[in-house]
Motif scaffolding. Sequence first.
Motif, PDB file in Angstrom:
ATOM      1  N   GLU A  55      39.104  44.536  37.237  1.00  0.00           N
ATOM      2  CA  GLU A  55      38.127  45.350  37.964  1.00  0.00           C
ATOM      3  C   GLU A  55      38.766  46.108  39.119  1.00  0.00           C
ATOM      4  O   GLU A  55      38.277  47.171  39.520  1.00  0.00           O
ATOM      5  CB  GLU A  55      36.992  44.461  38.465  1.00  0.00           C
ATOM      6  N   ALA A  56      39.881  45.572  39.642  1.00  0.00           N
ATOM      7  CA  ALA A  56      40.586  46.235  40.744  1.00  0.00           C
ATOM      8  C   ALA A  56      41.571  47.288  40.241  1.00  0.00           C
ATOM      9  O   ALA A  56      42.244  47.946  41.045  1.00  0.00           O
ATOM     10  CB  ALA A  56      41.323  45.202  41.589  1.00  0.00           C
ATOM     11  N   GLY A  57      41.673  47.436  38.914  1.00  0.00           N
ATOM     12  CA  GLY A  57      42.517  48.484  38.355  1.00  0.00           C
ATOM     13  C   GLY A  57      43.925  48.067  37.981  1.00  0.00           C
ATOM     14  O   GLY A  57      44.795  48.921  37.785  1.00  0.00           O
ATOM     15  N   PHE A  58      44.171  46.757  37.848  1.00  0.00           N
ATOM     16  CA  PHE A  58      45.527  46.276  37.578  1.00  0.00           C
ATOM     17  C   PHE A  58      45.714  45.726  36.160  1.00  0.00           C
ATOM     18  O   PHE A  58      46.664  44.978  35.902  1.00  0.00           O
ATOM     19  CB  PHE A  58      45.906  45.194  38.591  1.00  0.00           C
ATOM     20  N   ALA A  59      44.858  46.088  35.240  1.00  0.00           N
ATOM     21  CA  ALA A  59      44.937  45.535  33.882  1.00  0.00           C
ATOM     22  C   ALA A  59      46.262  45.841  33.210  1.00  0.00           C
ATOM     23  O   ALA A  59      46.727  45.069  32.365  1.00  0.00           O
ATOM     24  CB  ALA A  59      43.783  46.063  33.029  1.00  0.00           C
ATOM     25  N   ASP A  60      46.906  46.957  33.575  1.00  0.00           N
ATOM     26  CA  ASP A  60      48.164  47.336  32.937  1.00  0.00           C
ATOM     27  C   ASP A  60      49.347  46.495  33.404  1.00  0.00           C
ATOM     28  O   ASP A  60      50.461  46.655  32.886  1.00  0.00           O
ATOM     29  CB  ASP A  60      48.474  48.809  33.214  1.00  0.00           C
ATOM     30  N   GLN A  61      49.129  45.596  34.377  1.00  0.00           N
ATOM     31  CA  GLN A  61      50.224  44.785  34.916  1.00  0.00           C
ATOM     32  C   GLN A  61      50.082  43.306  34.557  1.00  0.00           C
ATOM     33  O   GLN A  61      50.830  42.480  35.065  1.00  0.00           O
ATOM     34  CB  GLN A  61      50.284  44.927  36.441  1.00  0.00           C
ATOM     35  N   LEU A  62      49.182  42.970  33.656  1.00  0.00           N
ATOM     36  CA  LEU A  62      48.895  41.571  33.357  1.00  0.00           C
ATOM     37  C   LEU A  62      49.511  41.153  32.025  1.00  0.00           C
ATOM     38  O   LEU A  62      49.472  41.889  31.046  1.00  0.00           O
ATOM     39  CB  LEU A  62      47.380  41.346  33.314  1.00  0.00           C
TER      40      LEU A  62
END
Length: 297
Positions: free
Chosen positions: A233-240
């Motif tokens: 939700e904070a916009g960090f899905a591409d780093q997980l």
Amino acid sequence: MLGDVAPESLGICDAHDHLFLTSPQLPGQEMDSVNAAGQELAAFGEAGGESLIQWTPYGMGRHAGKLPSLSRTTGVHVVAATGLHQAAHYTAELLDHLRAEGLADLFVRELTEGIADTGVRAGLTKVAGGFHGLDAHARWTMEAASEAHHATGAPIAVHLELGTGALDVLDLLCGKLDVPPGKVILGHLNRSPDLAIHHRAAEAGAYLAFDGPSRAHHATDWRMPEAVQTLTEAGFADQLLLGGDTTTSGARATNGGPGLPYLLRGVRPRLELAAGKDVVERMLTVNPGRAFAVEWA
């Protein structure tokens, strides 16, 4: 193990696991059976797994020479690591030898020329922090890992002790040693479910690996969906990233434990409920392809 692979060809990837691992810290739980490793990797493949990143570093029973045949037989890509774990996993004599030999030189050699007598080239450097901080050993290994990164472009994967010390690691690797944060993978963040720290680590640009669901950590399974959802939700899905981190023989599926397949059969559907199928698919495919990509220097 079988040559360079394009990032987009990794497919569904277990971003942190072990087929082989031995340590005096885990007496009687050695994972040193080639047959058992083959059965476990095959079970992962049958569950839909296509790639596995083995974080087992130097001196901990990597059996790197056995990995190509296992990969070839099961059809699952395997990536090996160089690096060094915490001092407790090694004898004082071995550490003295590595200081004399030059740790960075060892890492670079295994990343470029290959792991001795195996023909296998490592694809990442694995190091480790301490509990809520970095001791002299951790700083030594991370300095060597940074030298290896600057010489080769290889990513650095970091064991965070019980999930702690992420910001200390980033301050050293990225702040003082000039490693790009996008080349740092922080492991075990689920073991310390501090969402504020997770957010700051993601904001710094590092990859965040949620791993270890194959063992009973106090906060692993039931807090991980919240962490993944919050970061998404904070916009960090591409780093997980997602991994299993199977480190004992008793945890193998072939020995009655959850093993490698649990990542896809147990963790994936639970996370999909929290973050959605598209996000979890990205965590298992696109993200590891980017995180472990190497443009050889």
